[in-house]
Design a protein around this motif. Structure first.
Motif, PDB file in Angstrom:
ATOM      1  N   ASP A 104       0.827  -1.211   0.000  1.00  0.00           N
ATOM      2  CA  ASP A 104       0.000   0.000   0.000  1.00  0.00           C
ATOM      3  C   ASP A 104       0.860   1.259   0.000  1.00  0.00           C
ATOM      4  OD1 ASP A 104      -2.429  -1.775   1.280  1.00  0.00           O
ATOM      5  OD2 ASP A 104      -3.104   0.100   0.355  1.00  0.00           O
ATOM      6  N   LEU A 105       1.827   1.276   0.905  1.00  0.00           N
ATOM      7  CA  LEU A 105       2.671   2.471   1.012  1.00  0.00           C
ATOM      8  C   LEU A 105       3.475   2.692  -0.270  1.00  0.00           C
ATOM      9  CD1 LEU A 105       4.020   2.366   4.679  1.00  0.00           C
ATOM     10  CD2 LEU A 105       2.381   3.950   3.691  1.00  0.00           C
ATOM     11  N   PHE A 106       3.969   1.595  -0.830  1.00  0.00           N
ATOM     12  CA  PHE A 106       4.776   1.726  -2.040  1.00  0.00           C
ATOM     13  C   PHE A 106       3.912   2.221  -3.209  1.00  0.00           C
ATOM     14  CE2 PHE A 106       7.026  -0.005  -5.783  1.00  0.00           C
ATOM     15  CZ  PHE A 106       8.230   0.644  -5.605  1.00  0.00           C
ATOM     16  N   ALA A 107       2.699   1.676  -3.316  1.00  0.00           N
ATOM     17  CA  ALA A 107       1.807   2.106  -4.398  1.00  0.00           C
ATOM     18  C   ALA A 107       1.440   3.583  -4.236  1.00  0.00           C
ATOM     19  CB  ALA A 107       0.544   1.242  -4.403  1.00  0.00           C
ATOM     20  N   GLN A 108       1.153   3.974  -3.000  1.00  0.00           N
ATOM     21  CA  GLN A 108       0.821   5.386  -2.746  1.00  0.00           C
ATOM     22  C   GLN A 108       1.969   6.298  -3.153  1.00  0.00           C
ATOM     23  OE1 GLN A 108      -0.872   6.480   1.113  1.00  0.00           O
ATOM     24  NE2 GLN A 108      -1.574   4.383   1.342  1.00  0.00           N
ATOM     25  N   LYS A 109       3.166   5.837  -2.810  1.00  0.00           N
ATOM     26  CA  LYS A 109       4.354   6.636  -3.130  1.00  0.00           C
ATOM     27  C   LYS A 109       4.497   6.797  -4.654  1.00  0.00           C
ATOM     28  CE  LYS A 109       8.049   5.659  -0.697  1.00  0.00           C
ATOM     29  NZ  LYS A 109       9.311   5.011  -0.244  1.00  0.00           N
ATOM     30  N   LEU A 110       4.242   5.716  -5.378  1.00  0.00           N
ATOM     31  CA  LEU A 110       4.400   5.752  -6.840  1.00  0.00           C
ATOM     32  C   LEU A 110       3.438   6.731  -7.504  1.00  0.00           C
ATOM     33  CD1 LEU A 110       4.934   2.101  -8.175  1.00  0.00           C
ATOM     34  CD2 LEU A 110       6.606   3.928  -7.939  1.00  0.00           C
ATOM     35  N   VAL A 111       2.215   6.776  -7.013  1.00  0.00           N
ATOM     36  CA  VAL A 111       1.204   7.585  -7.714  1.00  0.00           C
ATOM     37  C   VAL A 111       1.165   9.033  -7.239  1.00  0.00           C
ATOM     38  CG1 VAL A 111      -0.257   5.576  -8.084  1.00  0.00           C
ATOM     39  CG2 VAL A 111      -0.710   7.051  -6.144  1.00  0.00           C
ATOM     40  N   LEU A 112       1.952   9.340  -6.221  1.00  0.00           N
ATOM     41  CA  LEU A 112       1.953  10.723  -5.735  1.00  0.00           C
ATOM     42  C   LEU A 112       2.387  11.679  -6.851  1.00  0.00           C
ATOM     43  CD1 LEU A 112       3.540  10.581  -2.168  1.00  0.00           C
ATOM     44  CD2 LEU A 112       1.260  11.381  -2.762  1.00  0.00           C
ATOM     45  N   PRO A 113       1.736  12.832  -6.955  1.00  0.00           N
ATOM     46  CA  PRO A 113       2.163  13.801  -7.975  1.00  0.00           C
ATOM     47  C   PRO A 113       3.544  14.377  -7.702  1.00  0.00           C
ATOM     48  CG  PRO A 113       0.438  14.730  -6.585  1.00  0.00           C
ATOM     49  CD  PRO A 113       0.561  13.301  -6.192  1.00  0.00           C
ATOM     50  N   THR A 114       4.048  14.154  -6.476  1.00  0.00           N
ATOM     51  CA  THR A 114       5.376  14.670  -6.133  1.00  0.00           C
ATOM     52  C   THR A 114       6.452  13.614  -6.312  1.00  0.00           C
ATOM     53  OG1 THR A 114       4.905  14.122  -3.832  1.00  0.00           O
ATOM     54  CG2 THR A 114       4.524  16.406  -4.521  1.00  0.00           C
ATOM     55  N   THR A 115       6.103  12.505  -6.970  1.00  0.00           N
ATOM     56  CA  THR A 115       7.073  11.440  -7.208  1.00  0.00           C
ATOM     57  C   THR A 115       7.282  11.263  -8.713  1.00  0.00           C
ATOM     58  OG1 THR A 115       6.436  10.239  -5.203  1.00  0.00           O
ATOM     59  CG2 THR A 115       7.541   8.967  -6.916  1.00  0.00           C
ATOM     60  N   ALA A 116       8.537  11.075  -9.103  1.00  0.00           N
ATOM     61  CA  ALA A 116       8.853  10.722 -10.491  1.00  0.00           C
ATOM     62  C   ALA A 116       9.688   9.434 -10.443  1.00  0.00           C
ATOM     63  CB  ALA A 116       9.626  11.836 -11.171  1.00  0.00           C
ATOM     64  N   GLY A 117       9.289   8.452 -11.249  1.00  0.00           N
ATOM     65  CA  GLY A 117       9.975   7.159 -11.229  1.00  0.00           C
ATOM     66  C   GLY A 117      10.741   6.914 -12.517  1.00  0.00           C
ATOM     67  N   PHE A 118      11.891   6.264 -12.396  1.00  0.00           N
ATOM     68  CA  PHE A 118      12.721   5.937 -13.563  1.00  0.00           C
ATOM     69  C   PHE A 118      13.185   4.490 -13.442  1.00  0.00           C
ATOM     70  CE2 PHE A 118      13.060  10.424 -12.702  1.00  0.00           C
ATOM     71  CZ  PHE A 118      12.993  11.035 -13.940  1.00  0.00           C
ATOM     72  N   LEU A 119      13.158   3.793 -14.559  1.00  0.00           N
ATOM     73  CA  LEU A 119      13.650   2.421 -14.601  1.00  0.00           C
ATOM     74  C   LEU A 119      14.848   2.364 -15.541  1.00  0.00           C
ATOM     75  CD1 LEU A 119      10.399   0.275 -14.802  1.00  0.00           C
ATOM     76  CD2 LEU A 119      12.236  -0.023 -13.122  1.00  0.00           C
ATOM     77  N   TYR A 120      15.861   1.616 -15.107  1.00  0.00           N
ATOM     78  CA  TYR A 120      17.028   1.472 -15.967  1.00  0.00           C
ATOM     79  C   TYR A 120      17.300  -0.019 -16.220  1.00  0.00           C
ATOM     80  CZ  TYR A 120      21.879   1.500 -17.539  1.00  0.00           C
ATOM     81  OH  TYR A 120      23.034   1.295 -18.262  1.00  0.00           O
ATOM     82  N   LYS A 121      17.149  -0.412 -17.467  1.00  0.00           N
ATOM     83  CA  LYS A 121      17.505  -1.769 -17.928  1.00  0.00           C
ATOM     84  C   LYS A 121      16.957  -2.880 -17.033  1.00  0.00           C
ATOM     85  CE  LYS A 121      21.834  -1.040 -20.417  1.00  0.00           C
ATOM     86  NZ  LYS A 121      23.272  -1.252 -20.374  1.00  0.00           N
ATOM     87  N   ASP A 122      15.809  -2.696 -16.495  1.00  0.00           N
ATOM     88  CA  ASP A 122      15.242  -3.753 -15.666  1.00  0.00           C
ATOM     89  C   ASP A 122      16.147  -4.088 -14.475  1.00  0.00           C
ATOM     90  OD1 ASP A 122      12.918  -5.115 -15.487  1.00  0.00           O
ATOM     91  OD2 ASP A 122      13.683  -6.956 -16.401  1.00  0.00           O
ATOM     92  N   ALA A 123      17.050  -3.179 -14.151  1.00  0.00           N
ATOM     93  CA  ALA A 123      18.035  -3.487 -13.110  1.00  0.00           C
ATOM     94  C   ALA A 123      17.898  -2.588 -11.893  1.00  0.00           C
ATOM     95  CB  ALA A 123      19.457  -3.339 -13.672  1.00  0.00           C
ATOM     96  N   VAL A 124      17.398  -1.388 -12.094  1.00  0.00           N
ATOM     97  CA  VAL A 124      17.301  -0.460 -10.972  1.00  0.00           C
ATOM     98  C   VAL A 124      16.096   0.464 -11.149  1.00  0.00           C
ATOM     99  CG1 VAL A 124      18.903   1.182 -12.054  1.00  0.00           C
ATOM    100  CG2 VAL A 124      18.539   1.267  -9.596  1.00  0.00           C
ATOM    101  N   LEU A 125      15.407   0.702 -10.039  1.00  0.00           N
ATOM    102  CA  LEU A 125      14.324   1.678 -10.007  1.00  0.00           C
ATOM    103  C   LEU A 125      14.827   2.869  -9.198  1.00  0.00           C
ATOM    104  CD1 LEU A 125      11.285   2.619 -10.193  1.00  0.00           C
ATOM    105  CD2 LEU A 125      10.948   1.422  -8.037  1.00  0.00           C
ATOM    106  N   VAL A 126      14.707   4.030  -9.772  1.00  0.00           N
ATOM    107  CA  VAL A 126      15.097   5.248  -9.060  1.00  0.00           C
ATOM    108  C   VAL A 126      13.856   6.115  -8.885  1.00  0.00           C
ATOM    109  CG1 VAL A 126      16.570   7.299  -9.055  1.00  0.00           C
ATOM    110  CG2 VAL A 126      17.397   5.172 -10.070  1.00  0.00           C
ATOM    111  N   LEU A 127      13.562   6.430  -7.650  1.00  0.00           N
ATOM    112  CA  LEU A 127      12.422   7.304  -7.375  1.00  0.00           C
ATOM    113  C   LEU A 127      12.922   8.671  -6.921  1.00  0.00           C
ATOM    114  CD1 LEU A 127       9.839   5.063  -5.453  1.00  0.00           C
ATOM    115  CD2 LEU A 127       9.938   5.611  -7.884  1.00  0.00           C
ATOM    116  N   MET A 128      12.397   9.695  -7.549  1.00  0.00           N
ATOM    117  CA  MET A 128      12.626  11.065  -7.087  1.00  0.00           C
ATOM    118  C   MET A 128      11.368  11.440  -6.310  1.00  0.00           C
ATOM    119  SD  MET A 128      15.574  11.586  -8.361  1.00  0.00           S
ATOM    120  CE  MET A 128      15.852  13.323  -8.072  1.00  0.00           C
TER     121      MET A 128
END
Lengths: 235, 162
Positions: free
Chosen positions: B40-64
């Protein structure tokens, strides 16, 4: 004369005036010109001023869009996730029913195995549903924020259409312009009523004449006569 | 940058979302005792308008996270593939930092790696984050309190690095 009796008297007078107007003039058809800016330059600078003030041009249309469509959010992913989750529930419900009716044997073992093996998959499926749910909530919240900000902008500035010639399709004015127009109409009504029925306005006026004007039909305020206000005005 | 893409929680497919969470939740070191295994917390974090997510080569997720335009954002790494080299991760981090700074006109980016997570500290340093201080006992991990480093990367410093 009680002040609350003023309203029926005024309504009667108003109806009488309308009737007279009908008798003298009759229905008159007025050709309405197509909407066109009266002052294109003013219109342009008005838009610019609004935009500079931080009111997004999109806000001018958002209210109308919201009224027409309700501004639905994209529920595609949410729907897919819910469907997937419900399909799973249906399948499990079916197997539970089979067991309830005593069709046992190997089925017990296979279900236990399935429950163990599918545990990870079920956990994952839950996350998709959770994410879809929060996504939809976030989108709806964003749509609400957009609508609210547009409403604030619209209330503060009024529809752009007020700068056009009045036509049958043009409607909506800012609260300020409506109030000013209604207030002016109220004063005119008051003057006319005072001239026609001077006795009505003698009792209890004191210094509160302006309060009564404020509560005449069509005047600034609710547009209706509030008996409590009238009492205050006479107190 | 090749292999770098944004993560959009609106358009992500069910399979991708499930796969992402399955990989993220196994990175125990990325979570404290409160947020660990909490979908729940992770999903909430992802959809927040103050969060930007980036994926690199299926190896790393970077959240701003906690993006405040014209000011600051917090950078968090979720490393799925531990075989990716630190230098490569640092390059990814810089690209994401630059993109986020440009997009939101940020003045700086903050990272708060736990002191005991030596690799996170190392990657942050290689990205360009400077040590600014320590939050004592600010990270509850498996029943023990750990310090969080405060590290900052100013936009002007990043421009010099890239």
């Amino acid at each position: 004369m009680p002040q609350t009796a003023v309203m029926p008297a005024m309504m009667g007078a108003s109806m009488g005036m309308n009737l007279l107007g009908g008798l003298f003039g009759g229905p008159k058809v007025t050709k309405i010109p197509a909407p066109a800016p009266l002052f294109p330059g003013t219109q342009e600078s008005y838009v610019k001023a609004l935009t500079d003030a931080g009111v997004a041009p999109a806000a001018f249309q958002t209210i109308a869009e919201g009224a027409k469509t309700g501004m639905p959010t994209d529920v595609g992913p949410a729907f897919e996730a819910m469907k997937a989750a419900s399909q799973r529930g249906i399948a499990e419900g079916r197997s539970n029913l089979i067991e309830q009716f005593g069709v046992g044997g190997l089925r017990y073992g296979s279900d236990i195995m399935k429950a163990g093996v599918d545990y990870e998959a079920q956990t994952q499926k839950d996350f998709a549903s959770i994410l879809a749910g929060y996504t939809q909530q976030a989108q709806e919240a964003a749509a609400n924020r957009r609508l609210q900000s547009a409403a604030m902008g619209q209330q503060a500035t009024g529809e752009l259409a007020t700068a056009f010639r009045p036509t049958a399709v043009v409607g909506g004015q800012s609260g300020l312009s409506q109030g000013l127009q209604a207030g002016g109409q109220g004063v005119m009504n008051f003057m006319m009523m005072k001239a026609l029925f001077p006795d009505l306005f003698q009792a209890g006026m004191g210094g509160g004449g302006s309060d009564i004007v404020g509560n005449l039909p069509g005047s600034i305020g609710t547009g209706d006569v509030n008996p409590f206000d009238m009492q205050l005005a006479t107190a | 940058m090749q292999g770098l893409e944004t993560l959009d929680p609106v358009t992500i497919s069910i399979e991708e979302a499930n796969r992402l969470w399955d990989r993220v939740r196994h990175q125990e070191i990325c979570f404290d005792d409160f947020t660990r295994d909490n979908a729940d917390l992770f999903a909430q974090k992802l959809v927040l308008p103050t969060t930007a997510g980036f994926l690199y080569k299926d190896a790393v997720l970077v959240l701003m996270e906690q993006i405040i335009p014209k000011l600051n954002a917090y950078m968090h790494f979720f490393l799925f593939d531990t075989t990716v080299a630190d230098n490569e991760l640092a390059t990814v981090g810089r690209h994401i930092a630059r993109d986020t700074i440009d997009m939101y006109q940020l003045h700086r980016i903050t990272a708060t790696p736990p002191s005991f997570n030596k690799r996170a500290v190392r990657i942050a340093t290689r990205v360009g984050f400077r040590y600014e201080g320590l939050m004592k006992g600010a990270f509850l991990y498996k029943g023990h309190y750990h310090d969080l480093e405060i590290r900052g990367l100013l936009a002007e410093d990043l421009r010099r690095l890239m």
